[in-house]
Design a protein around this motif. Structure first.
Motif, PDB file in Angstrom:
ATOM      1  N   LEU A   1       0.685  14.579   3.904  1.00 13.73           N
ATOM      2  CA  LEU A   1       0.207  14.526   5.289  1.00 13.73           C
ATOM      3  C   LEU A   1      -0.813  13.412   5.469  1.00 13.73           C
ATOM      4  N   GLY A   2      -1.678  13.247   4.460  1.00 15.27           N
ATOM      5  CA  GLY A   2      -2.645  12.154   4.520  1.00 15.27           C
ATOM      6  C   GLY A   2      -1.967  10.792   4.520  1.00 15.27           C
ATOM      7  N   ALA A   3      -0.877  10.677   3.742  1.00 16.98           N
ATOM      8  CA  ALA A   3      -0.139   9.413   3.691  1.00 16.98           C
ATOM      9  C   ALA A   3       0.520   9.121   5.035  1.00 16.98           C
ATOM     10  N   VAL A   4       1.106  10.146   5.662  1.00 13.93           N
ATOM     11  CA  VAL A   4       1.728   9.963   6.978  1.00 13.93           C
ATOM     12  C   VAL A   4       0.693   9.538   8.005  1.00 13.93           C
ATOM     13  N   ALA A   5      -0.454  10.196   7.973  1.00 11.19           N
ATOM     14  CA  ALA A   5      -1.531   9.826   8.898  1.00 11.19           C
ATOM     15  C   ALA A   5      -2.006   8.402   8.652  1.00 11.19           C
ATOM     16  N   GLY A   6      -2.062   8.014   7.381  1.00 10.60           N
ATOM     17  CA  GLY A   6      -2.478   6.653   7.055  1.00 10.60           C
ATOM     18  C   GLY A   6      -1.495   5.617   7.559  1.00 10.60           C
ATOM     19  N   VAL A   7      -0.193   5.881   7.402  1.00 10.55           N
ATOM     20  CA  VAL A   7       0.827   4.942   7.876  1.00 10.55           C
ATOM     21  C   VAL A   7       0.769   4.811   9.398  1.00 10.55           C
TER      22      VAL A   7
ATOM     23  N   ALA B   1       0.829  -1.210   0.000  1.00 10.45           N
ATOM     24  CA  ALA B   1       0.000   0.000   0.000  1.00 10.45           C
ATOM     25  C   ALA B   1       0.863   1.259   0.000  1.00 10.45           C
ATOM     26  N   VAL B   2       1.961   1.233   0.751  1.00 12.52           N
ATOM     27  CA  VAL B   2       2.869   2.388   0.776  1.00 12.52           C
ATOM     28  C   VAL B   2       3.507   2.589  -0.597  1.00 12.52           C
ATOM     29  N   VAL B   3       3.903   1.505  -1.251  1.00 17.02           N
ATOM     30  CA  VAL B   3       4.490   1.614  -2.589  1.00 17.02           C
ATOM     31  C   VAL B   3       3.477   2.197  -3.566  1.00 17.02           C
ATOM     32  N   MET B   4       2.235   1.716  -3.519  1.00 12.94           N
ATOM     33  CA  MET B   4       1.202   2.215  -4.427  1.00 12.94           C
ATOM     34  C   MET B   4       0.896   3.688  -4.149  1.00 12.94           C
ATOM     35  N   GLY B   5       0.865   4.058  -2.883  1.00 16.27           N
ATOM     36  CA  GLY B   5       0.650   5.464  -2.549  1.00 16.27           C
ATOM     37  C   GLY B   5       1.779   6.351  -3.052  1.00 16.27           C
TER      38      GLY B   5
END
Length: 422
Positions: free
Chosen positions: A215-221, A189-193
């Motif tokens: 910021l959304g990606a950091v919050a998601g992780v 999921a991180v790679v796809m993001g």
């Protein structure tokens, strides 16, 4: 006694080397050859290391030391055939395949939640087809890139408007990523993001949009870690290598021990000690540790250099392309390979917590290898359509058939008359 001539290290010699290198890089098909050469060497090295790293576990599990490498060879042949087909496809057909691929990837990802799906390594990201099993998320990466390149290329004149920049690109990519997240596969999921945000950066998205997505990606992780006891244990083990030595830290510490024992030149090919049980699944996500143990720092640097060459070639193709679709597609594939390789290497070197991300083109795995090779086919196709490369290949096509046609159809009298006129 005659003395050997000393190497030319004068400013003149340096200029000569720089001129030679510049001449090589200015050739029309340099990007194509860089991608082809670096990827071929990575594939050959990967096949060799899969054999070395998996021989013990394959013999113990299947009474056949060549079990995994034979399967990897079959996957390699299938992937090469697919890549060759994609290289020759017209752009219009490739763009249609992007739409078909996204639809198919969505269906397959949904099927992982049905009776056809099964869990492996803690993630429910596989589908059992009876005769074989596949991991749809690997193919979803490529489908997302090709489809996204087509959509963003069509919207090129409206790309400065956020609604046209993000819709439908963001919702569709977000849906694919969420389907992977709910499988439990945070690494993929991180790679796809990263691919999604990276393509938007190549397109020229405003920094404020990229900042919000970041910021959304950091919050998601953070959410992925907080909501998963397994990931929290991996994070705790990453922060303290001395705890849980027989659990979450077992694989990471074994990988570091393998790399440390490799020294400068390694323990020789096949000489790994950790593959005898100390390093679980050594032929997959942690194959770089076996490379470091058997080939040493020298072999490890060769792998890093080959990935850097591949990354340079991919960026070169993206920046040189005069077609938006090919620019975005080449950039997306390059981001995919570089981000995934970076995550894999960082995990093996204990710079990140453990994540189930294979090393592109090198690690064992049918779905991953075939998807990687199909992506290479797209990248090679983009390289063949750089402006100068396109002109050169068109000139070759126009020149060769005429010679062949005239040699076959020209009568002897016409040939004598032509020679006499000359």
């Amino acid at each position: 006694m005659a003395t050997k001539p000393k190497p030319d290290i004068s400013p003149t010699g340096t200029r000569t080397l720089r001129t030679w290198l510049q001449t090589i890089l200015e050739r029309p098909l340099t990007s194509y050859h860089l991608v082809l050469g670096s990827s071929a060497m990575l594939l050959a090295l990967g096949l060799m290391m899969v054999l070395s790293a998996s021989s013990v576990s394959a013999y113990l599990a299947f009474d056949d030391a060549y079990y995994y490498v034979k399967r990897q060879a079959v996957f390699l042949v299938l992937g090469v055939l697919g890549a060759f087909a994609l290289v020759r496809l017209p752009q219009s057909v490739l763009r249609v395949f992007g739409w078909i691929g996204v639809a198919l990837a969505t269906v397959l990802l949904i099927l992982t939640y049905t009776a056809l799906g099964f869990e492996s390594g803690g993630n429910r990201n596989w589908i059992d087809l009876g005769f074989t099993s596949i991991q749809p998320s690997e193919f979803a990466k490529l489908a997302m890139i090709i489809w996204g390149a087509d959509v963003l290329a069509r919207k090129d004149r409206l790309i400065d408007q956020p609604k046209h920049l993000l819709i439908p690109y963001l919702p569709v990519c977000g849906t694919l990523i969420l389907l992977v997240v709910f499988q439990g596969d945070a690494g993929t999921a991180v790679v796809m993001g990263s691919i999604m945000v990276g393509v938007l950066f190549i397109v020229g998205a405003p920094l404020r949009v990229l900042a919000v997505l970041g910021l959304g990606a950091v919050a998601g992780v953070i959410t992925l870690f907080v909501t998963s006891p397994v990931r929290m244990r991996r994070l705790a083990a990453y922060l303290d290598p001395t705890t849980n030595l027989n659990g979450a830290n077992d694989q990471a510490n074994a990988a570091m021990l393998a790399i440390a024992s490799g020294g400068w030149w390694g323990q020789d090919l096949g000489g790994s000690r950790q593959k005898w049980g100390g390093l679980p699944v050594a032929h997959s996500d942690f194959i770089f540790a076996v490379i470091g143990e058997e080939l040493g720092l020298f072999g490890s640097l060769i792998v890093l250099t080959l990935f850097l060459v591949l990354g340079y070639a991919g960026l070169r193709i993206a920046t040189r392309s005069d077609e938006k679709f090919r620019r975005y597609a080449a950039g997306g594939v390059t981001i995919w390979f570089m981000i995934q390789a970076l995550i894999n290497l960082a995990v093996v070197l204990r710079l990140l917590p453990i994540a189930g991300v294979p090393l592109p083109l090198v690690s064992y795995g049918g779905s991953a290898l075939i998807a990687n090779l199909l992506a290479l086919g797209v990248l090679l196709s983009c390289a063949r359509h750089e402006p100068e490369a396109r002109k050169l290949l068109a000139a070759r096509r126009n020149k060769t058939p005429k010679r062949r046609f005239s040699a076959v159809t020209e009568s002897p009298k016409a040939a004598d008359a032509r020679k006499a006129s000359v």
